[in-house]
Design a protein around this motif. Structure first.
Motif, PDB file in Angstrom:
ATOM      1  N   UNK A 164      24.212  29.796 -37.836  1.00 36.28           N
ATOM      2  CA  UNK A 164      25.109  29.243 -38.856  1.00 36.28           C
ATOM      3  C   UNK A 164      24.680  27.832 -39.250  1.00 36.28           C
ATOM      4  N   UNK A 165      24.294  27.020 -38.258  1.00 34.65           N
ATOM      5  CA  UNK A 165      23.841  25.658 -38.552  1.00 34.65           C
ATOM      6  C   UNK A 165      22.559  25.678 -39.385  1.00 34.65           C
ATOM      7  N   UNK A 166      21.678  26.591 -39.053  1.00 36.66           N
ATOM      8  CA  UNK A 166      20.423  26.710 -39.806  1.00 36.66           C
ATOM      9  C   UNK A 166      20.704  27.111 -41.260  1.00 36.66           C
ATOM     10  N   UNK A 167      21.631  28.045 -41.445  1.00 33.78           N
ATOM     11  CA  UNK A 167      21.971  28.490 -42.797  1.00 33.78           C
ATOM     12  C   UNK A 167      22.563  27.345 -43.606  1.00 33.78           C
ATOM     13  N   UNK A 168      23.455  26.583 -42.991  1.00 37.23           N
ATOM     14  CA  UNK A 168      24.078  25.449 -43.680  1.00 37.23           C
ATOM     15  C   UNK A 168      23.023  24.418 -44.086  1.00 37.23           C
ATOM     16  N   UNK A 169      22.110  24.093 -43.159  1.00 33.09           N
ATOM     17  CA  UNK A 169      21.065  23.100 -43.453  1.00 33.09           C
ATOM     18  C   UNK A 169      20.155  23.587 -44.570  1.00 33.09           C
ATOM     19  N   UNK A 170      19.817  24.866 -44.561  1.00 32.76           N
ATOM     20  CA  UNK A 170      18.919  25.407 -45.592  1.00 32.76           C
ATOM     21  C   UNK A 170      19.579  25.364 -46.961  1.00 32.76           C
ATOM     22  N   UNK A 171      20.890  25.604 -47.018  1.00 37.37           N
ATOM     23  CA  UNK A 171      21.604  25.516 -48.296  1.00 37.37           C
ATOM     24  C   UNK A 171      21.531  24.100 -48.860  1.00 37.37           C
ATOM     25  N   UNK A 172      21.670  23.107 -47.989  1.00 36.30           N
ATOM     26  CA  UNK A 172      21.572  21.710 -48.421  1.00 36.30           C
ATOM     27  C   UNK A 172      20.172  21.397 -48.941  1.00 36.30           C
ATOM     28  N   UNK A 173      19.161  21.896 -48.241  1.00 33.43           N
ATOM     29  CA  UNK A 173      17.776  21.643 -48.654  1.00 33.43           C
ATOM     30  C   UNK A 173      17.506  22.265 -50.022  1.00 33.43           C
ATOM     31  N   UNK A 174      17.937  23.502 -50.225  1.00 32.53           N
ATOM     32  CA  UNK A 174      17.713  24.179 -51.506  1.00 32.53           C
ATOM     33  C   UNK A 174      18.407  23.435 -52.647  1.00 32.53           C
ATOM     34  N   UNK A 175      19.634  22.959 -52.396  1.00 28.90           N
ATOM     35  CA  UNK A 175      20.357  22.207 -53.424  1.00 28.90           C
ATOM     36  C   UNK A 175      19.624  20.906 -53.754  1.00 28.90           C
TER      37      UNK A 175
END
Length: 493
Positions: free
Chosen positions: A242-253
């Motif tokens: 879940x933490x990895x998914x959240x961080x990746x969403x921030x990076x993509x944005x």
């Protein structure tokens, strides 16, 4: 003549093998540091109380000396007690003792990426970049100070909303500290009632508690077997996903709005560096290192600093006379019309000494963060092999009576000279020492000072217990020291 059966021959073979292994280990151990005698295959697992591992390893120092060794199965653990031997290992032999050990949970989660659990060139590049970026965004400079001051005011508003009622400050402190990290990493702060932010913080808190629990040490002994069985690790790995998914969403944005001429935060700086090194096939600037850095920075920076603040408040409630003297100094130097600044610290020796003593007394990472040797070496005449896991007993330094006259008592005079000025001591190492010293030390020191002085400037604090009944001992059976839950009420000064 009767020929022995296969079972008898197998038994003889096994016994011979075990005796040979035992004899070989005894010969090797004569060169190694002293410690409890290990059993074949399982080492000292049955002899060590993992529920009280801190006290157990401190006792090693009393029984076997400042350099001792224990075995978890076949794995060797070097335990260092006392400032002198820590300095010798981490400063004089700093390059040899600068690695991180291979730990099962970090390896399974981060797969050798990020700034905290890596070694060699990857670690050097990630650490160099991270420290440089934090400095550029104000670590130790005014721009970051203003972010902390803003968050202190927001925290004060949340405290004021609860004026006249008793409440647990734990979550509010975590929100404030986490928001500072968010401002560095994401260039944004969250409202204290933002559901996504609250969910993220709860996830991080649970993950940190699980990683530092005693079972994590046991999991490291047989990860390939235990990972297929039920246990806390199942939830832990889901949390990291879940933490990895959240961080990746921030990076993509961030990628969608990136302006290379005007980087906003840590993510932007990393993405710019990735673009610059696209043609380099051996570059360490990739998505895996970025995501791992984000998760590791959040977990390390949020939990340790917020725990220090939680502990600071309960200690000040325990010792109201000390709190009163701090508030008098704050009023004299700062007054009530402006927010405390980091420049005030040098003019406030008593407050500074109390904060030093809080960090010494609370001792929130008593085992230190494990390190590993990257080559064979000799320490205090003992052979230390390459790859041994090293536990630097930070608690043995912060509680050393040679440096602190009343090590088990909370006493700010440990850091005051006869003239009432701040007295520094080399044994004050809550952030460790050497090449692996905490890279967020400057930020943590700034946050603790600014948050604490602001709260004392604005509020009188009261506990739901009388001071003499307040228990400042940590929650037992943990590898990190965390204060027991408590309730406070606040009134404006």
């Amino acid at each position: 003549m009767e020929i022995p059966g296969i079972g008898t021959m197998l038994l003889v073979f096994v016994l011979t093998f075990l005796v040979t292994m035992w004899a070989k280990r005894k010969r090797q151990q004569s060169k190694f540091p002293p410690g409890p005698t290990p059993l074949p295959l399982i080492g000292n697992m049955l002899q060590i109380n993992f529920r009280n591992i801190v006290e157990e390893f401190v006792q090693f120092g009393s029984k076997y000396g400042p350099v001792s060794m224990a075995y978890l199965g076949p794995k060797k653990m070097l335990i260092l007690n006392g400032y002198d031997v820590l300095r010798e290992a981490y400063m004089e032999k700093g390059e040899v003792f600068s690695d991180r050990p291979s730990l099962a949970i970090p390896e399974m989660v981060f797969k050798g990426h990020g700034v905290i659990f890596t070694n060699g060139e990857r670690w050097k590049q990630m650490r160099r970049f991270t420290i440089s970026t934090l400095r550029n965004f104000g670590m130790g400079k005014r721009s970051l100070e203003e972010r902390v001051q803003e968050e202190a005011r927001c925290l004060g508003e949340e405290f004021q909303k609860r004026s006249g009622t008793f409440f647990d400050p734990t979550f509010l402190l975590s929100l404030a500290v986490s928001n500072v990290v968010c401002s560095i990493v994401f260039e944004e702060r969250y409202d204290y009632e933002d559901k996504d932010f609250l969910d993220l913080l709860a996830l991080m808190n649970e993950t940190f508690q699980m990683v530092t629990a005693p079972w994590a040490q046991m999991f490291d002994l047989a990860p390939n077997l235990l990972k297929h069985l039920p246990g806390p690790h199942v939830r832990l790995f889901k949390n990291f996903d879940k933490l990895r998914k959240h961080a990746m969403e921030k990076v993509k944005a961030h990628e969608e709005t990136l302006d290379e001429n005007c980087p906003r935060d840590y993510i932007d700086c990393f993405l710019i560096k990735m673009n610059q090194e696209k043609g380099n096939s051996t570059t360490e600037f990739n998505y895996e290192n970025l995501i791992s850095n984000l998760i590791q920075m959040f977990l390390a920076a949020t939990e340790t600093t917020s725990t220090s603040l939680r502990y600071a408040i309960i200690i000040l409630l325990k010792y109201p006379d000390i709190t009163k003297k701090m508030q008098e100094e704050i009023h004299q130097v700062i007054g009530n019309s402006r927010c405390p600044s980091i420049e005030d610290r040098i003019k406030m020796p008593y407050t500074d000494a109390v904060i030093h003593e809080i960090q010494r007394f609370t001792d929130i990472t008593p085992l230190g963060v494990p390190r590993a040797t990257n080559q064979d070496t000799v320490l205090r005449g003992y052979h230390i092999p390459k790859g041994v896991t090293v536990f630097p007993m930070i608690t043995s330094v912060l509680k050393d009576p040679r440096f602190f006259k009343n090590p088990k008592l909370f006493d700010p005079t440990h850091f005051l000279d006869e003239q009432g000025k701040l007295k520094k001591t080399e044994a004050f190492i809550p952030f460790s020492i050497g090449k692996r010293v905490c890279l967020g030390e400057g930020l943590a020191r700034m946050e603790i000072f600014l948050f604490l002085t602001y709260l004392l400037q604005k509020f009188n604090l009261k506990c739901d217990k009388d001071p003499e009944d307040i228990d400042v001992s940590p929650i037992p059976h943990s590898g990190t020291y965390v204060p027991k839950p408590y309730q406070i009420s606040v009134t404006l000064r």
